[in-house]
Write a protein that holds these residues in place. Structure first.
Motif, PDB file in Angstrom:
ATOM      1  N   GLU A 178       0.851  -1.193   0.000  1.00 22.53           N
ATOM      2  CA  GLU A 178       0.000   0.000   0.000  1.00 22.53           C
ATOM      3  C   GLU A 178       0.881   1.235   0.000  1.00 22.53           C
ATOM      4  OE1 GLU A 178      -3.200   0.132  -0.444  1.00 22.53           O
ATOM      5  OE2 GLU A 178      -3.389  -2.064  -0.418  1.00 22.53           O
ATOM      6  N   PHE A 179       0.650   2.134  -0.943  1.00 19.06           N
ATOM      7  CA  PHE A 179       1.436   3.369  -1.013  1.00 19.06           C
ATOM      8  C   PHE A 179       0.907   4.376   0.000  1.00 19.06           C
ATOM      9  CE2 PHE A 179       1.887   7.731  -2.647  1.00 19.06           C
ATOM     10  CZ  PHE A 179       3.264   7.797  -2.796  1.00 19.06           C
ATOM     11  N   GLY A 180       1.810   4.907   0.803  1.00 15.44           N
ATOM     12  CA  GLY A 180       1.416   5.971   1.733  1.00 15.44           C
ATOM     13  C   GLY A 180       2.194   7.230   1.397  1.00 15.44           C
ATOM     14  N   PHE A 181       1.506   8.255   0.933  1.00 18.72           N
ATOM     15  CA  PHE A 181       2.201   9.495   0.575  1.00 18.72           C
ATOM     16  C   PHE A 181       2.860  10.088   1.829  1.00 18.72           C
ATOM     17  CE2 PHE A 181       2.244  14.150   0.213  1.00 18.72           C
ATOM     18  CZ  PHE A 181       3.082  14.270  -0.882  1.00 18.72           C
ATOM     19  N   GLY A 182       4.142  10.414   1.712  1.00 18.22           N
ATOM     20  CA  GLY A 182       4.855  11.001   2.847  1.00 18.22           C
ATOM     21  C   GLY A 182       5.193  10.000   3.939  1.00 18.22           C
ATOM     22  N   LYS A 183       4.984   8.704   3.631  1.00 15.75           N
ATOM     23  CA  LYS A 183       5.265   7.665   4.627  1.00 15.75           C
ATOM     24  C   LYS A 183       6.400   6.773   4.153  1.00 15.75           C
ATOM     25  CE  LYS A 183       2.220   8.688   7.681  1.00 15.75           C
ATOM     26  NZ  LYS A 183       2.792   9.412   8.823  1.00 15.75           N
ATOM     27  N   ALA A 184       7.335   6.496   5.049  1.00 16.35           N
ATOM     28  CA  ALA A 184       8.412   5.558   4.727  1.00 16.35           C
ATOM     29  C   ALA A 184       7.847   4.141   4.721  1.00 16.35           C
ATOM     30  CB  ALA A 184       9.515   5.676   5.770  1.00 16.35           C
ATOM     31  N   ASP A 185       8.423   3.285   3.885  1.00 17.94           N
ATOM     32  CA  ASP A 185       8.061   1.868   3.902  1.00 17.94           C
ATOM     33  C   ASP A 185       9.077   1.140   4.789  1.00 17.94           C
ATOM     34  OD1 ASP A 185       5.869   1.963   2.002  1.00 17.94           O
ATOM     35  OD2 ASP A 185       7.395   2.390   0.478  1.00 17.94           O
ATOM     36  N   LYS A 186       8.583   0.585   5.870  1.00 16.29           N
ATOM     37  CA  LYS A 186       9.477  -0.128   6.787  1.00 16.29           C
ATOM     38  C   LYS A 186       9.655  -1.543   6.275  1.00 16.29           C
ATOM     39  CE  LYS A 186      11.763  -0.190  10.701  1.00 16.29           C
ATOM     40  NZ  LYS A 186      11.186   0.026  12.031  1.00 16.29           N
TER      41      LYS A 186
ATOM     42  N   GLY B 171      25.420 -11.110  11.095  1.00 16.25           N
ATOM     43  CA  GLY B 171      24.981 -10.924  12.478  1.00 16.25           C
ATOM     44  C   GLY B 171      24.516  -9.527  12.837  1.00 16.25           C
ATOM     45  N   TYR B 172      24.579  -8.581  11.890  1.00 19.12           N
ATOM     46  CA  TYR B 172      24.069  -7.229  12.170  1.00 19.12           C
ATOM     47  C   TYR B 172      22.569  -7.184  11.918  1.00 19.12           C
ATOM     48  CZ  TYR B 172      28.988  -5.888  11.802  1.00 19.12           C
ATOM     49  OH  TYR B 172      30.330  -5.789  11.968  1.00 19.12           O
ATOM     50  N   SER B 173      21.878  -6.352  12.659  1.00 14.25           N
ATOM     51  CA  SER B 173      20.455  -6.183  12.336  1.00 14.25           C
ATOM     52  C   SER B 173      20.237  -4.780  11.770  1.00 14.25           C
ATOM     53  CB  SER B 173      19.578  -6.468  13.551  1.00 14.25           C
ATOM     54  OG  SER B 173      19.530  -5.367  14.403  1.00 14.25           O
ATOM     55  N   VAL B 174      19.535  -4.723  10.658  1.00 14.09           N
ATOM     56  CA  VAL B 174      19.407  -3.489   9.881  1.00 14.09           C
ATOM     57  C   VAL B 174      17.967  -2.996   9.918  1.00 14.09           C
ATOM     58  CG1 VAL B 174      19.642  -2.478   7.569  1.00 14.09           C
ATOM     59  CG2 VAL B 174      21.289  -4.205   8.350  1.00 14.09           C
ATOM     60  N   ASP B 175      17.801  -1.733  10.238  1.00 15.90           N
ATOM     61  CA  ASP B 175      16.492  -1.081  10.153  1.00 15.90           C
ATOM     62  C   ASP B 175      16.405  -0.481   8.756  1.00 15.90           C
ATOM     63  OD1 ASP B 175      14.415  -0.891  12.091  1.00 15.90           O
ATOM     64  OD2 ASP B 175      14.587   1.294  12.049  1.00 15.90           O
ATOM     65  N   LEU B 176      15.608  -1.053   7.906  1.00 17.46           N
ATOM     66  CA  LEU B 176      15.603  -0.651   6.487  1.00 17.46           C
ATOM     67  C   LEU B 176      14.327   0.125   6.138  1.00 17.46           C
ATOM     68  CD1 LEU B 176      16.786  -0.697   3.629  1.00 17.46           C
ATOM     69  CD2 LEU B 176      15.819  -2.988   3.331  1.00 17.46           C
ATOM     70  N   LEU B 177      14.529   1.361   5.704  1.00 20.49           N
ATOM     71  CA  LEU B 177      13.402   2.216   5.300  1.00 20.49           C
ATOM     72  C   LEU B 177      13.460   2.482   3.807  1.00 20.49           C
ATOM     73  CD1 LEU B 177      13.456   5.042   8.046  1.00 20.49           C
ATOM     74  CD2 LEU B 177      12.176   2.897   8.068  1.00 20.49           C
TER      75      LEU B 177
ATOM     76  N   ALA C  44       9.632   8.743  10.954  1.00 20.23           N
ATOM     77  CA  ALA C  44      10.211   7.413  10.756  1.00 20.23           C
ATOM     78  C   ALA C  44      11.734   7.485  10.806  1.00 20.23           C
ATOM     79  CB  ALA C  44       9.748   6.837   9.415  1.00 20.23           C
ATOM     80  N   VAL C  45      12.306   8.538  10.206  1.00 20.42           N
ATOM     81  CA  VAL C  45      13.765   8.703  10.202  1.00 20.42           C
ATOM     82  C   VAL C  45      14.272   8.899  11.630  1.00 20.42           C
ATOM     83  CG1 VAL C  45      15.645  10.243   9.491  1.00 20.42           C
ATOM     84  CG2 VAL C  45      13.858   9.603   7.849  1.00 20.42           C
ATOM     85  N   LEU C  46      13.608   9.771  12.379  1.00 18.81           N
ATOM     86  CA  LEU C  46      14.050  10.056  13.751  1.00 18.81           C
ATOM     87  C   LEU C  46      13.893   8.834  14.649  1.00 18.81           C
ATOM     88  CD1 LEU C  46      12.544  13.639  14.062  1.00 18.81           C
ATOM     89  CD2 LEU C  46      14.972  13.060  14.257  1.00 18.81           C
ATOM     90  N   ALA C  47      12.768   8.126  14.498  1.00 18.22           N
ATOM     91  CA  ALA C  47      12.524   6.954  15.347  1.00 18.22           C
ATOM     92  C   ALA C  47      13.597   5.895  15.104  1.00 18.22           C
ATOM     93  CB  ALA C  47      11.139   6.386  15.069  1.00 18.22           C
ATOM     94  N   SER C  48      13.954   5.713  13.850  1.00 19.53           N
ATOM     95  CA  SER C  48      14.951   4.705  13.522  1.00 19.53           C
ATOM     96  C   SER C  48      16.336   5.139  14.006  1.00 19.53           C
ATOM     97  CB  SER C  48      14.965   4.467  12.011  1.00 19.53           C
ATOM     98  OG  SER C  48      15.931   3.503  11.689  1.00 19.53           O
ATOM     99  N   ALA C  49      16.691   6.394  13.769  1.00 18.03           N
ATOM    100  CA  ALA C  49      18.013   6.897  14.159  1.00 18.03           C
ATOM    101  C   ALA C  49      18.181   6.879  15.679  1.00 18.03           C
ATOM    102  CB  ALA C  49      18.213   8.310  13.623  1.00 18.03           C
ATOM    103  N   ARG C  50      17.089   7.133  16.372  1.00 18.18           N
ATOM    104  CA  ARG C  50      17.130   7.112  17.843  1.00 18.18           C
ATOM    105  C   ARG C  50      17.529   5.724  18.330  1.00 18.18           C
ATOM    106  NH1 ARG C  50      12.233   9.496  18.472  1.00 18.18           N
ATOM    107  NH2 ARG C  50      13.097  11.599  18.249  1.00 18.18           N
ATOM    108  N   LYS C  51      17.092   4.728  17.589  1.00 18.61           N
ATOM    109  CA  LYS C  51      17.338   3.330  17.955  1.00 18.61           C
ATOM    110  C   LYS C  51      18.751   2.889  17.577  1.00 18.61           C
ATOM    111  CE  LYS C  51      14.794   0.553  15.568  1.00 18.61           C
ATOM    112  NZ  LYS C  51      13.697  -0.221  14.972  1.00 18.61           N
TER     113      LYS C  51
END
Lengths: 309, 268
Positions: free
Chosen positions: A173-181, A211-217, A229-236
């Motif tokens: 589903e396309f979300g305008f202005g939304k990152a795809d996690k 062995g690395y875990s990647v948060d992919l947006l 989404a960018v801030l939430a991921s970077a915070r982590k």
């Protein structure tokens, strides 16, 4: 199916529903794939000839009369050649024009050099009001088109005409202005736009195998950016790598670092074109030469992951 | 009000508008006043109370810097209060010196970066055709503005698409910022050029109301599949002796209290 076929099929469906959609081409209706629309909608398809500046302003006039024009050409002939027309007659005038650029960046391949543009997202993004969308595959394009049609305000969309590879399936589903996690991880944030998402997935696989875990947006809408989404991921993760088929100046990396530097200073790096002149070549050779491969993403990711500074 | 009186009133209000900021595009505003007077007293099908009415004639002021003359005309017609004329270019104004369709009731297209108006007008005319609206789209360009190549892309398009509702009025005042148009970059023979691009082209005295009226009437009723062009021979700064005498310097010049008073005396 080629993206241009996905595009024209979905646009035809929308044109049947909405008689305000008009399309304009500048002698690339055949190359861009819109030609079949000229048969079904002869009044609403306009080929202006080789005159892109004229095309943008005609579209602005149509939009000022309530139409929703889609204009098409290769990326540099809309997003570069007709820049002042886009600035004044479309953005400043706040007209609902959709500007579609074919074959962004390295995808120009053998038409490269003159037809290759690595600065379109930077210039479009800098204009007031215009949304910027970098499409990864045909599914995303098809799902995005109803939204693109209904959006209020100007929009710039770039995609690869002949591409057939698909990343998403029909459930997307396309979300305008939304990152795809796409992946949930804690060691590294990887943010990719357009076709670089294919390479980002491969690089994430390789990193995860180590062995690395990647948060992919995945970022289709470069502007407005999904800052949350960018801030939430970077915070982590505290480490952010971007990947784009564009100059390092002013594109996705620009958008992400503008957000992070103000709100959450974070170690960042980019897979992007580093001020290198455009040229011809095969897609694979060009990607290697500009450092836009999955291997490049992997290598820069490893540097970030081992940087404790 | 006769067309002569209307034109005088437009000139007075154009200078009021420019005087409010002490300077501006005096010359090219005054040179198009008589055309505006004829258009807005005899031809433009518009409603000041419904400026966005779908079934209306439209005007694209491609030489967007002449906004003050259009604002004066629209204010007299009742599109907005005359007090707005005193706000030219003040932060937050509805009247920027270059026209903007989103800010000013009665302005049909944004312009200011020269050479784009004819193309935009093609879009408006095409939209009318698609919507089944039988109205005219007028464009006012400068003669110097025709040095912008995009005009000729627009002209080609108008002829190709047989946009005979499109009427281009060229304000041929023969001056541009750097001097005489003939010296800087000659654009003549304008009539022949438009004719070669597939237009019906006429040339008239742009300050002779009946000549203008006749030309616009002929263009309006032609409906022969050809876009229409009227080259208007005009005088930059027309109507005020000391502005007419300034030459190229009148493009953008001062409107001091003294100049304003002297001009109003001439326009009684």
């Amino acid at each position: 199916m080629e993206l241009r076929k996905e595009y024209v099929n979905e646009l035809a469906r929308l044109m049947r529903e909405n008689d305000k959609i008009v399309i304009l081409d500048a002698d690339l209706a055949g190359a861009g794939g819109t030609k079949p629309l000229y048969k079904e909608f002869p009044d609403r398809c306009i080929d202006v000839g080789i005159a892109e500046a004229n095309m943008i302003c005609i579209a602005a006039g149509l939009a000022a009369s309530g139409f929703v024009p889609f204009v098409h050409s290769f990326v540099p002939f809309v997003a570069r050649r007709a820049l002042d027309q886009i600035a004044v007659s479309v953005c400043y005038s706040e007209q609902n024009v959709r500007i579609v650029g074919f074959d962004p960046g390295v995808h120009t391949t053998s038409n490269g050099g003159t037809h290759m543009s690595f600065e379109d997202i930077a210039t479009m993004r800098a204009f007031c009001n215009i949304a910027v969308v970098d499409i990864v595959d045909g599914v995303q394009l098809r799902k995005a088109l109803p939204y693109i049609t209904a959006h209020k305000g100007p929009m710039y969309i770039r995609f690869v005409r002949k591409q057939t590879d698909e990343l998403f399936d029909d459930s997307y589903e396309f979300g305008f202005g939304k990152a795809d996690k796409l992946r949930d991880g804690k060691d590294l944030t990887l943010i990719a736009s357009g076709t670089m998402l294919f390479d980002a997935v491969k690089a994430a696989d390789r990193l995860e195998s180590e062995g690395y875990s990647v948060d992919l947006l995945g970022i289709a809408t470069v502007k407005p950016l999904d800052e949350e989404a960018v801030l939430a991921s970077a915070r982590k993760t505290r480490r952010v790598l971007t990947a784009e088929n564009h100059s390092i100046h002013g594109g996705l990396y620009g958008a992400v670092t503008e957000t992070l530097s103000a709100k959450l200073p974070t170690l960042c790096d980019a897979v992007a074109v580093r001020d290198k002149i455009t040229q011809v070549g095969s897609l694979n050779d060009l990607k290697r030469d500009y450092g836009l491969t999955a291997d490049d993403i992997y290598a820069r990711a490893k540097q970030l992951l081992t940087n404790n500074g | 009000m006769t067309v002569q009186q209307f034109a005088k009133e437009i000139r007075r209000n154009t200078l009021r508008c420019l005087h409010s900021q002490g300077s501006g595009h005096v010359g090219g505003s005054l040179s198009i006043v008589d055309a505006l007077a004829v258009l807005y007293s005899r031809y433009m099908h518009v409603d000041p109370h419904d400026p966005r009415m779908a079934d209306r004639d439209k005007l694209v002021l491609s030489k967007g810097h002449s906004g003050p003359a259009l604002y004066a005309t629209l204010a007299i017609k009742g599109f907005f209060p005359a007090e707005w004329l005193d706000t030219l270019n003040k932060l937050g104004t509805r009247l920027p010196s270059h026209v903007n369709l989103n800010l000013t009731p009665g302005v049909d297209m944004t312009a200011g970066s020269l050479g784009q108006g004819l193309s935009c007008a093609c879009g408006l005319a095409l939209a009318n055709r698609l919507n089944g609206i039988d109205r005219n789209v007028y464009v006012i360009t400068g003669d110097g503005e025709l040095q912008e190549g995009q005009n000729w892309e627009g002209a080609m398009f108008a002829a190709q698409k047989k946009l005979d509702s499109l009427i281009v009025l060229v304000d041929s005042n023969k001056l541009q910022i750097d001097g005489a148009t003939a010296d800087v970059m000659n654009v003549e023979d304008i009539c022949a050029k438009f004719a070669a691009f597939g237009f019906d082209a006429q040339r008239v005295d742009g300050h002779d109301y009946e000549a203008l009226d006749g030309a616009i009437h002929r263009a309006k009723i032609a409906k022969n599949g050809k876009p229409q062009c009227i080259v208007m021979d005009t005088v930059k700064g027309k109507g005020v002796s000391f502005y007419e005498a300034m030459g190229a310097g009148v493009h953008s010049t001062s409107v001091t209290d003294e100049q304003y008073e002297a001009a109003l005396n001439e326009l009684k």
